[in-house]
Design a protein around this motif. Structure first.
Motif, PDB file in Angstrom:
ATOM      1  N   LEU A   1      53.436  80.296  -4.077  1.00 53.25           N
ATOM      2  CA  LEU A   1      53.770  79.077  -4.803  1.00 53.25           C
ATOM      3  C   LEU A   1      52.495  78.332  -5.219  1.00 53.25           C
ATOM      4  O   LEU A   1      52.381  77.888  -6.358  1.00 53.25           O
ATOM      5  CB  LEU A   1      54.674  78.188  -3.947  1.00 53.25           C
ATOM      6  N   SER A   2      51.540  78.230  -4.303  1.00 51.55           N
ATOM      7  CA  SER A   2      50.285  77.538  -4.637  1.00 51.55           C
ATOM      8  C   SER A   2      49.510  78.276  -5.719  1.00 51.55           C
ATOM      9  O   SER A   2      48.871  77.651  -6.564  1.00 51.55           O
ATOM     10  CB  SER A   2      49.406  77.387  -3.390  1.00 51.55           C
ATOM     11  N   GLY A   3      49.558  79.603  -5.694  1.00 51.08           N
ATOM     12  CA  GLY A   3      48.902  80.394  -6.733  1.00 51.08           C
ATOM     13  C   GLY A   3      49.511  80.124  -8.098  1.00 51.08           C
ATOM     14  O   GLY A   3      48.802  79.958  -9.100  1.00 51.08           O
ATOM     15  N   ILE A   4      50.833  80.066  -8.150  1.00 51.30           N
ATOM     16  CA  ILE A   4      51.528  79.758  -9.407  1.00 51.30           C
ATOM     17  C   ILE A   4      51.166  78.353  -9.871  1.00 51.30           C
ATOM     18  O   ILE A   4      50.913  78.125 -11.060  1.00 51.30           O
ATOM     19  CB  ILE A   4      53.056  79.906  -9.222  1.00 51.30           C
ATOM     20  N   ILE A   5      51.112  77.413  -8.941  1.00 54.99           N
ATOM     21  CA  ILE A   5      50.746  76.040  -9.283  1.00 54.99           C
ATOM     22  C   ILE A   5      49.324  75.992  -9.835  1.00 54.99           C
ATOM     23  O   ILE A   5      49.053  75.269 -10.802  1.00 54.99           O
ATOM     24  CB  ILE A   5      50.932  75.114  -8.061  1.00 54.99           C
ATOM     25  N   CYS A   6      48.411  76.767  -9.250  1.00 49.97           N
ATOM     26  CA  CYS A   6      47.033  76.826  -9.764  1.00 49.97           C
ATOM     27  C   CYS A   6      47.016  77.305 -11.215  1.00 49.97           C
ATOM     28  O   CYS A   6      46.337  76.713 -12.067  1.00 49.97           O
ATOM     29  CB  CYS A   6      46.169  77.752  -8.914  1.00 49.97           C
ATOM     30  N   ALA A  52      44.727  74.216  -5.513  1.00 45.04           N
ATOM     31  CA  ALA A  52      45.777  73.569  -6.300  1.00 45.04           C
ATOM     32  C   ALA A  52      45.641  72.051  -6.249  1.00 45.04           C
ATOM     33  O   ALA A  52      45.768  71.374  -7.276  1.00 45.04           O
ATOM     34  CB  ALA A  52      47.158  74.008  -5.803  1.00 45.04           C
ATOM     35  N   PHE A  53      45.353  71.514  -5.067  1.00 48.23           N
ATOM     36  CA  PHE A  53      45.192  70.059  -4.949  1.00 48.23           C
ATOM     37  C   PHE A  53      43.953  69.564  -5.702  1.00 48.23           C
ATOM     38  O   PHE A  53      43.974  68.495  -6.313  1.00 48.23           O
ATOM     39  CB  PHE A  53      45.144  69.628  -3.484  1.00 48.23           C
ATOM     40  N   VAL A  54      42.869  70.329  -5.663  1.00 53.57           N
ATOM     41  CA  VAL A  54      41.658  69.945  -6.401  1.00 53.57           C
ATOM     42  C   VAL A  54      41.935  69.999  -7.908  1.00 53.57           C
ATOM     43  O   VAL A  54      41.534  69.104  -8.658  1.00 53.57           O
ATOM     44  CB  VAL A  54      40.456  70.831  -6.001  1.00 53.57           C
ATOM     45  N   LEU A  55      42.630  71.040  -8.354  1.00 56.08           N
ATOM     46  CA  LEU A  55      43.011  71.124  -9.768  1.00 56.08           C
ATOM     47  C   LEU A  55      43.938  69.973 -10.153  1.00 56.08           C
ATOM     48  O   LEU A  55      43.821  69.414 -11.249  1.00 56.08           O
ATOM     49  CB  LEU A  55      43.668  72.462 -10.068  1.00 56.08           C
ATOM     50  N   LEU A  72      46.110  57.040  -9.688  1.00 57.44           N
ATOM     51  CA  LEU A  72      46.680  56.968  -8.340  1.00 57.44           C
ATOM     52  C   LEU A  72      46.842  58.368  -7.747  1.00 57.44           C
ATOM     53  O   LEU A  72      46.601  58.588  -6.561  1.00 57.44           O
ATOM     54  CB  LEU A  72      48.043  56.271  -8.373  1.00 57.44           C
ATOM     55  N   LEU A  73      47.226  59.326  -8.592  1.00 53.81           N
ATOM     56  CA  LEU A  73      47.432  60.692  -8.134  1.00 53.81           C
ATOM     57  C   LEU A  73      46.124  61.377  -7.755  1.00 53.81           C
ATOM     58  O   LEU A  73      46.122  62.268  -6.914  1.00 53.81           O
ATOM     59  CB  LEU A  73      48.167  61.499  -9.214  1.00 53.81           C
ATOM     60  N   VAL A  74      45.013  60.941  -8.331  1.00 53.45           N
ATOM     61  CA  VAL A  74      43.706  61.533  -7.984  1.00 53.45           C
ATOM     62  C   VAL A  74      43.450  61.366  -6.488  1.00 53.45           C
ATOM     63  O   VAL A  74      43.139  62.328  -5.778  1.00 53.45           O
ATOM     64  CB  VAL A  74      42.562  60.913  -8.807  1.00 53.45           C
ATOM     65  N   GLY A  89      38.240  69.886   0.648  1.00 63.22           N
ATOM     66  CA  GLY A  89      39.001  69.083  -0.310  1.00 63.22           C
ATOM     67  C   GLY A  89      38.161  68.069  -1.041  1.00 63.22           C
ATOM     68  O   GLY A  89      38.508  67.630  -2.140  1.00 63.22           O
ATOM     69  N   LEU A  90      37.031  67.713  -0.457  1.00 64.12           N
ATOM     70  CA  LEU A  90      36.143  66.746  -1.101  1.00 64.12           C
ATOM     71  C   LEU A  90      35.365  67.356  -2.268  1.00 64.12           C
ATOM     72  O   LEU A  90      34.653  66.643  -2.963  1.00 64.12           O
ATOM     73  CB  LEU A  90      35.186  66.141  -0.069  1.00 64.12           C
ATOM     74  N   PHE A  91      35.502  68.677  -2.483  1.00 64.39           N
ATOM     75  CA  PHE A  91      34.892  69.308  -3.661  1.00 64.39           C
ATOM     76  C   PHE A  91      35.400  68.670  -4.945  1.00 64.39           C
ATOM     77  O   PHE A  91      34.761  68.777  -5.989  1.00 64.39           O
ATOM     78  CB  PHE A  91      35.183  70.808  -3.697  1.00 64.39           C
ATOM     79  N   ALA A  92      36.556  68.041  -4.879  1.00 57.01           N
ATOM     80  CA  ALA A  92      37.086  67.364  -6.061  1.00 57.01           C
ATOM     81  C   ALA A  92      36.108  66.289  -6.553  1.00 57.01           C
ATOM     82  O   ALA A  92      35.961  66.105  -7.757  1.00 57.01           O
ATOM     83  CB  ALA A  92      38.441  66.746  -5.749  1.00 57.01           C
TER      84      ALA A  92
END
Length: 174
Positions: A1-6, A52-55, A72-74, A89-92
């Motif tokens: 699922l995460s791959g598809i989301i990416c 996926a979260f970073v994207l 807000l979503l960022v 996760g901080l790579f964002a």
């Protein structure tokens, strides 16, 4: 699922940035055929949801230029990335800064929604970190940052020799 989301997020990001469906689809197909992403998704590694979260953070950041409510979503996306795989996760942050510098766009720094999103993200990550700190003190931080971040960087990542492994990892990352 995460791959598809990416794959979908790459499509949406490229569509938003280029306004060209062909480029967006081509980018999504390229992402879909990425061996590193495909293999990690198949093995259900946490690298894929954190990606996926970073994207998602990048997509929300780009959309925030038109509608500041997206900012807000960022913060939420970065917080979920941190909760998924720690400081990775901080790579964002650097990705968003690179975007801002290359586009010479710093309006987001003046947006209330961006800072509210950052506080919302902090509200997501703080309780668990605080709980762990209260129960385990310095030992938690030593394990969390020392063993799981610093030590892992120096160890074998992909199952080959350490130097080769880390070079391969960063090659895939880039």
């Amino acid at each position: 699922l995460s791959g598809i989301i990416c794959v979908l997020l790459v499509l949406f990001i490229l569509l938003e940035v280029t306004k060209n469906r062909a480029i967006a689809v081509l980018g999504a197909v390229a992402t879909l055929t990425s061996p590193a992403l495909f293999e990690a998704a198949r093995q259900v590694r946490l690298d894929v949801p954190v990606t996926a979260f970073v994207l998602l953070a990048l997509y929300a950041f780009i959309r925030g230029r038109e509608n500041p409510l997206w900012y807000l979503l960022v913060g939420v996306a970065v917080a979920l990335a941190v909760m998924t795989k720690s400081v990775i996760g901080l790579f964002a942050g650097p990705i968003l800064l690179i975007w801002a510098v290359t586009h010479n766009d710093y309006r987001w720094l003046k947006e209330w929604y961006f800072w509210a999103g950052a506080l919302l993200g902090l509200a997501i990550v703080a309780p668990w970190h605080w709980y762990e700190h209260l129960h385990f003190g310095a030992r938690f931080w030593q394990e969390y940052l020392g063993t799981h971040v610093v030590d892992r960087f120096a160890k074998n990542i992909l199952g080959t020799q350490v130097a080769e492994s880390n070079v391969l990892y960063f090659k895939h990352l880039l």
